[in-house]
Design an enzyme around this catalytic site. Sequence first.
Site, PDB file in Angstrom:
ATOM      1  N   ARG A  86      14.578  -4.352 -33.314  1.00 18.63           N
ATOM      2  CA  ARG A  86      13.947  -5.356 -32.466  1.00 18.63           C
ATOM      3  C   ARG A  86      12.588  -4.851 -31.994  1.00 18.63           C
ATOM      4  O   ARG A  86      12.379  -3.658 -31.840  1.00 18.63           O
ATOM      5  CB  ARG A  86      14.813  -5.650 -31.233  1.00 18.63           C
ATOM      6  CG  ARG A  86      16.024  -6.536 -31.508  1.00 18.63           C
ATOM      7  CD  ARG A  86      16.767  -6.865 -30.215  1.00 18.63           C
ATOM      8  NE  ARG A  86      17.367  -5.689 -29.643  1.00 18.63           N
ATOM      9  CZ  ARG A  86      16.894  -5.007 -28.617  1.00 18.63           C
ATOM     10  NH1 ARG A  86      15.798  -5.411 -27.980  1.00 18.63           N
ATOM     11  NH2 ARG A  86      17.513  -3.932 -28.178  1.00 18.63           N
ATOM     12  N   TYR A 216      14.415  -8.714 -39.840  1.00 20.46           N
ATOM     13  CA  TYR A 216      15.455  -7.794 -39.402  1.00 20.46           C
ATOM     14  C   TYR A 216      16.196  -8.212 -38.137  1.00 20.46           C
ATOM     15  O   TYR A 216      15.583  -8.482 -37.096  1.00 20.46           O
ATOM     16  CB  TYR A 216      14.859  -6.395 -39.172  1.00 20.46           C
ATOM     17  CG  TYR A 216      15.927  -5.371 -38.918  1.00 20.46           C
ATOM     18  CD1 TYR A 216      16.589  -4.762 -39.984  1.00 20.46           C
ATOM     19  CD2 TYR A 216      16.333  -5.060 -37.638  1.00 20.46           C
ATOM     20  CE1 TYR A 216      17.604  -3.853 -39.766  1.00 20.46           C
ATOM     21  CE2 TYR A 216      17.351  -4.150 -37.402  1.00 20.46           C
ATOM     22  CZ  TYR A 216      17.981  -3.550 -38.474  1.00 20.46           C
ATOM     23  OH  TYR A 216      18.993  -2.659 -38.255  1.00 20.46           O
ATOM     24  N   GLY A 217      17.496  -8.199 -38.206  1.00 18.32           N
ATOM     25  CA  GLY A 217      18.394  -8.183 -37.048  1.00 18.32           C
ATOM     26  C   GLY A 217      18.077  -9.181 -35.951  1.00 18.32           C
ATOM     27  O   GLY A 217      17.810 -10.363 -36.197  1.00 18.32           O
ATOM     28  N   LYS A 225      20.363 -12.619 -30.057  1.00 15.69           N
ATOM     29  CA  LYS A 225      19.675 -12.281 -28.818  1.00 15.69           C
ATOM     30  C   LYS A 225      18.825 -13.453 -28.333  1.00 15.69           C
ATOM     31  O   LYS A 225      18.719 -13.695 -27.129  1.00 15.69           O
ATOM     32  CB  LYS A 225      18.801 -11.048 -29.025  1.00 15.69           C
ATOM     33  CG  LYS A 225      19.570  -9.842 -29.521  1.00 15.69           C
ATOM     34  CD  LYS A 225      20.702  -9.456 -28.598  1.00 15.69           C
ATOM     35  CE  LYS A 225      21.483  -8.318 -29.224  1.00 15.69           C
ATOM     36  NZ  LYS A 225      22.363  -7.619 -28.331  1.00 15.69           N
ATOM     37  N   HIS A 245      25.025  -9.587 -21.956  1.00 16.90           N
ATOM     38  CA  HIS A 245      25.064  -8.630 -23.080  1.00 16.90           C
ATOM     39  C   HIS A 245      26.306  -7.759 -22.908  1.00 16.90           C
ATOM     40  O   HIS A 245      26.214  -6.590 -22.536  1.00 16.90           O
ATOM     41  CB  HIS A 245      23.777  -7.790 -23.037  1.00 16.90           C
ATOM     42  CG  HIS A 245      23.545  -6.947 -24.252  1.00 16.90           C
ATOM     43  ND1 HIS A 245      22.708  -5.856 -24.241  1.00 16.90           N
ATOM     44  CD2 HIS A 245      24.013  -7.031 -25.515  1.00 16.90           C
ATOM     45  CE1 HIS A 245      22.669  -5.300 -25.446  1.00 16.90           C
ATOM     46  NE2 HIS A 245      23.462  -5.994 -26.237  1.00 16.90           N
ATOM     47  N   ALA A 268      23.058  -0.052 -28.557  1.00 20.58           N
ATOM     48  CA  ALA A 268      23.475   1.227 -29.149  1.00 20.58           C
ATOM     49  C   ALA A 268      24.032   2.197 -28.102  1.00 20.58           C
ATOM     50  O   ALA A 268      23.810   3.397 -28.175  1.00 20.58           O
ATOM     51  CB  ALA A 268      22.345   1.868 -29.959  1.00 20.58           C
ATOM     52  N   CYS A 269      24.759   1.673 -27.132  1.00 22.66           N
ATOM     53  CA  CYS A 269      25.390   2.517 -26.115  1.00 22.66           C
ATOM     54  C   CYS A 269      26.902   2.360 -26.071  1.00 22.66           C
ATOM     55  O   CYS A 269      27.540   2.717 -25.070  1.00 22.66           O
ATOM     56  CB  CYS A 269      24.776   2.253 -24.745  1.00 22.66           C
ATOM     57  SG  CYS A 269      23.094   2.876 -24.610  1.00 22.66           S
ATOM     58  N   GLY A 270      27.499   1.799 -27.127  1.00 20.68           N
ATOM     59  CA  GLY A 270      28.948   1.898 -27.241  1.00 20.68           C
ATOM     60  C   GLY A 270      29.764   0.630 -27.065  1.00 20.68           C
ATOM     61  O   GLY A 270      30.983   0.711 -26.950  1.00 20.68           O
ATOM     62  N   LYS A 271      29.143  -0.560 -27.088  1.00 24.88           N
ATOM     63  CA  LYS A 271      29.932  -1.790 -26.918  1.00 24.88           C
ATOM     64  C   LYS A 271      30.900  -2.004 -28.074  1.00 24.88           C
ATOM     65  O   LYS A 271      32.087  -2.239 -27.869  1.00 24.88           O
ATOM     66  CB  LYS A 271      29.017  -3.022 -26.767  1.00 24.88           C
ATOM     67  CG  LYS A 271      28.289  -3.088 -25.433  1.00 24.88           C
ATOM     68  CD  LYS A 271      27.459  -4.354 -25.287  1.00 24.88           C
ATOM     69  CE  LYS A 271      26.378  -4.464 -26.348  1.00 24.88           C
ATOM     70  NZ  LYS A 271      25.429  -3.335 -26.391  1.00 24.88           N
ATOM     71  N   ASP A 294      29.456  -7.914 -28.355  1.00 21.16           N
ATOM     72  CA  ASP A 294      28.039  -7.848 -27.959  1.00 21.16           C
ATOM     73  C   ASP A 294      27.649  -8.851 -26.872  1.00 21.16           C
ATOM     74  O   ASP A 294      26.798  -8.543 -26.056  1.00 21.16           O
ATOM     75  CB  ASP A 294      27.157  -8.064 -29.200  1.00 21.16           C
ATOM     76  CG  ASP A 294      25.712  -7.602 -28.998  1.00 21.16           C
ATOM     77  OD1 ASP A 294      25.514  -6.475 -28.509  1.00 21.16           O
ATOM     78  OD2 ASP A 294      24.788  -8.374 -29.328  1.00 21.16           O
ATOM     79  N   ASN A 383      19.137   2.966 -37.027  1.00 22.85           N
ATOM     80  CA  ASN A 383      19.524   1.610 -36.613  1.00 22.85           C
ATOM     81  C   ASN A 383      20.035   0.799 -37.804  1.00 22.85           C
ATOM     82  O   ASN A 383      19.933  -0.418 -37.824  1.00 22.85           O
ATOM     83  CB  ASN A 383      18.346   0.900 -35.934  1.00 22.85           C
ATOM     84  CG  ASN A 383      18.782  -0.374 -35.203  1.00 22.85           C
ATOM     85  OD1 ASN A 383      19.872  -0.451 -34.644  1.00 22.85           O
ATOM     86  ND2 ASN A 383      17.918  -1.396 -35.238  1.00 22.85           N
ATOM     87  N   ARG A 385      22.730  -1.126 -39.967  1.00 26.88           N
ATOM     88  CA  ARG A 385      23.723  -2.028 -39.372  1.00 26.88           C
ATOM     89  C   ARG A 385      24.679  -2.581 -40.411  1.00 26.88           C
ATOM     90  O   ARG A 385      24.344  -2.700 -41.588  1.00 26.88           O
ATOM     91  CB  ARG A 385      22.997  -3.215 -38.715  1.00 26.88           C
ATOM     92  CG  ARG A 385      22.079  -2.840 -37.561  1.00 26.88           C
ATOM     93  CD  ARG A 385      22.755  -3.044 -36.234  1.00 26.88           C
ATOM     94  NE  ARG A 385      22.022  -2.441 -35.127  1.00 26.88           N
ATOM     95  CZ  ARG A 385      22.399  -2.550 -33.861  1.00 26.88           C
ATOM     96  NH1 ARG A 385      23.476  -3.245 -33.552  1.00 26.88           N
ATOM     97  NH2 ARG A 385      21.718  -1.956 -32.902  1.00 26.88           N
ATOM     98  N   ARG A 416      23.539   5.298 -20.986  1.00 30.74           N
ATOM     99  CA  ARG A 416      23.508   6.599 -21.633  1.00 30.74           C
ATOM    100  C   ARG A 416      22.731   7.526 -20.708  1.00 30.74           C
ATOM    101  O   ARG A 416      21.515   7.483 -20.658  1.00 30.74           O
ATOM    102  CB  ARG A 416      22.753   6.388 -22.960  1.00 30.74           C
ATOM    103  CG  ARG A 416      23.013   7.344 -24.060  1.00 30.74           C
ATOM    104  CD  ARG A 416      22.183   6.917 -25.271  1.00 30.74           C
ATOM    105  NE  ARG A 416      22.959   6.177 -26.231  1.00 30.74           N
ATOM    106  CZ  ARG A 416      23.700   6.739 -27.181  1.00 30.74           C
ATOM    107  NH1 ARG A 416      23.731   8.037 -27.320  1.00 30.74           N
ATOM    108  NH2 ARG A 416      24.383   5.984 -28.013  1.00 30.74           N
ATOM    109  N   GLY A 510      38.151   6.758 -28.633  1.00 33.25           N
ATOM    110  CA  GLY A 510      39.522   6.407 -28.256  1.00 33.25           C
ATOM    111  C   GLY A 510      39.919   6.963 -26.898  1.00 33.25           C
ATOM    112  O   GLY A 510      40.692   6.349 -26.141  1.00 33.25           O
TER     113      GLY A 510
END
Length: 601
Positions: A86, A216-217, A225, A245, A268-271, A294, A383, A385, A416, A510
């Site tokens: 993005r 892209y994305g 988004k 989000h 990119a923080c774990g969703k 997301d 990044n 995907r 993060r 986990g």
Amino acid sequence: MKNLAPAIFPPKGIGDAKPANKAVLDWVQDIATLTQPENIFWCDGSEREHEFLIAESLNQNVLIELNRKKVPRSYLHRSNPNDVARVEQFTFVCTPTKQEAGPTNNWSEPGETYAKLRGLLAGAMRGRTMFVIPYMMGPADSPLSKVGFEITDSKYVVLSLRIMTRLGEIAVKRLGNDPEAEWNRGVHSLLDINPERRFICHFPQDNTIISVGSGYGGNVLLSKKCLALRIGSYLARAQGWMAEHMLILGVESPEGRKHYVAAAFPSACGKTNFAMLIPPARFKGWKVTTIGDDIAWMRIRDGRLYAVNPENGYFGVVPGTSHKSNPNAMRSIAHDTIYTNVALTDDGDVWWEGKDAEPPAHAIDWLGNDWTPQSREKAAHPNSRFTTPMRNNPALDCDVEKGDGVPISAIIFGGRRSDTVPLIYQAFDWNHGVYLGATMASETTAAAAGAVGRVRRDPMAMLPFCGYNIGDYFQHWLDVGKRLTNPPLIFNVNWFRKGADAKFLWPGFGENMRVLKWIIDRCEGSGGALKSPIGWLPSPHDLDLAELDIDHNAVDELLGLDHEEWQKEIAAHKEFFDSLGGVVPEELQKQREQLAARFEP
Ligand code: GTP
Ligand code: SPV
Ligand code: MN
């Protein structure tokens, strides 16, 4: 200029699903007159259409077919190397006044911006096919669901939206023939994929998005988004709901008690990982299921928040995904998946940093160059995907299509942060929770172009996605709280705190179940906690850490508050609020003063 998207000519019966709504037809006509495509392809999402588009994409090297035995019906796409994330600096919110877009958005005047974009779009689709994609966001029968149309000259966008949204007839039906009905207009053109002509522009008042110069994305899958968050958040405030989000997961105890939680972590923080969590052996009988990974659309019903996932697939970060970190994702992406910017092995499989097993002796990297384990460059872009249908997820929640949504017991914020922020703590109440969200920060990641690893404030993980004034957004959160008689409890997590050796203190993935379990305990009124200046903190014995190989000191560090670090943190909150230039609601200023006061001896 090389034609990046040569026209394709479908046989009869494909590409002719023209809808009847006159507003849609007029708009398509307008854009076609402007962009001058070779032909118009009306998408319906059918199997025949899909096969035709795949065949043409292979012909034109938009896709590379992967080994059918290893990853059936899956493809690799390489985006332009100048176009891999993005672009926040080229993303605009074009409200009539700058004040409406607020201090955190790039603003540009709507009239001028339309004129500039129409200039760029003039003749842009000559020799290309213009695809018209009807799609719906949200379950078929949900009052929250929205219809969008995306016009694009990219086959990759069509194939991706087929995975990411409910595409075709379902959307056309939902819209109906009323020319006054609400629907989103999205226009996308690759142009010549030039960063100097790359603009992602939102016109909330017109329910319109125009995106040019990228392939892209989040820049081009306008459902995601652009509609579900930026335009979505604007509509949500006007209509009294929330567009966030957030992942949404279900967690069921061995006794069969089920809760849903929603969690906002920045890009990119774990969703995706948290949404697909598999509990460790210690938590035998516990089940975690995914509603979304997301985006959450939430509304108030009977004094509670209910959430739906507007999407139909996952556009997830590939690097780091393995059978160890995220087995459900690995199973999801084993078939019917589009990979973007990963490495291609000699036997037609895909590879990336952090995948299980040894790296291949030779591969073609994401740029198309030879790669070996000795190469200095990464084989997959950080990044890179996957685009995969949510139906592929073995942990998909059975209520994912429930139009009413699922009731949310807890909201979790998290970023993060190498230091300062403990593994987990709980807000005292809703308004304090809104403060936690409003002041959260995170180290930047490869999901957006720019520096990586810089701590920045990212309120509610919505900094790049809030489609209006952030002060009004904070106020909307406070106002929603007033309407909730049974509000979710609010928590903050940090999987990313580091020790003196610069390694993560917490095993994550986990094992995050241990934190989730405490959250559920708190929701059920059972978990123990200590009152601290920042909120309710578990003591080490309040968390179930049995059978976990973790040092006592690490646990103390993870749950510890360093008063010096927090003095800096509170000063950073103030600096952030001050930087917003007077839009922050009084209540949040008060929360900050109270936080500071709680640290006083
Ligand atoms: P977007 O799709 O950009 O919104 O990202 P996301 O929030 O869904 O993040 P995702 O789950 O894809 O994770 C991003 C990166 O963080 C990946 O490289 C993961 O391996 C890593 N990650 C996820 N969860 C954890 C965790 O619990 N601990 C650690 N150390 N890393 C994690
Ligand atoms: C994010 O950056 O938060 C994503 C990826 O989910 S993108 O769709 O590119 O925005
Ligand atoms: Mn995201």
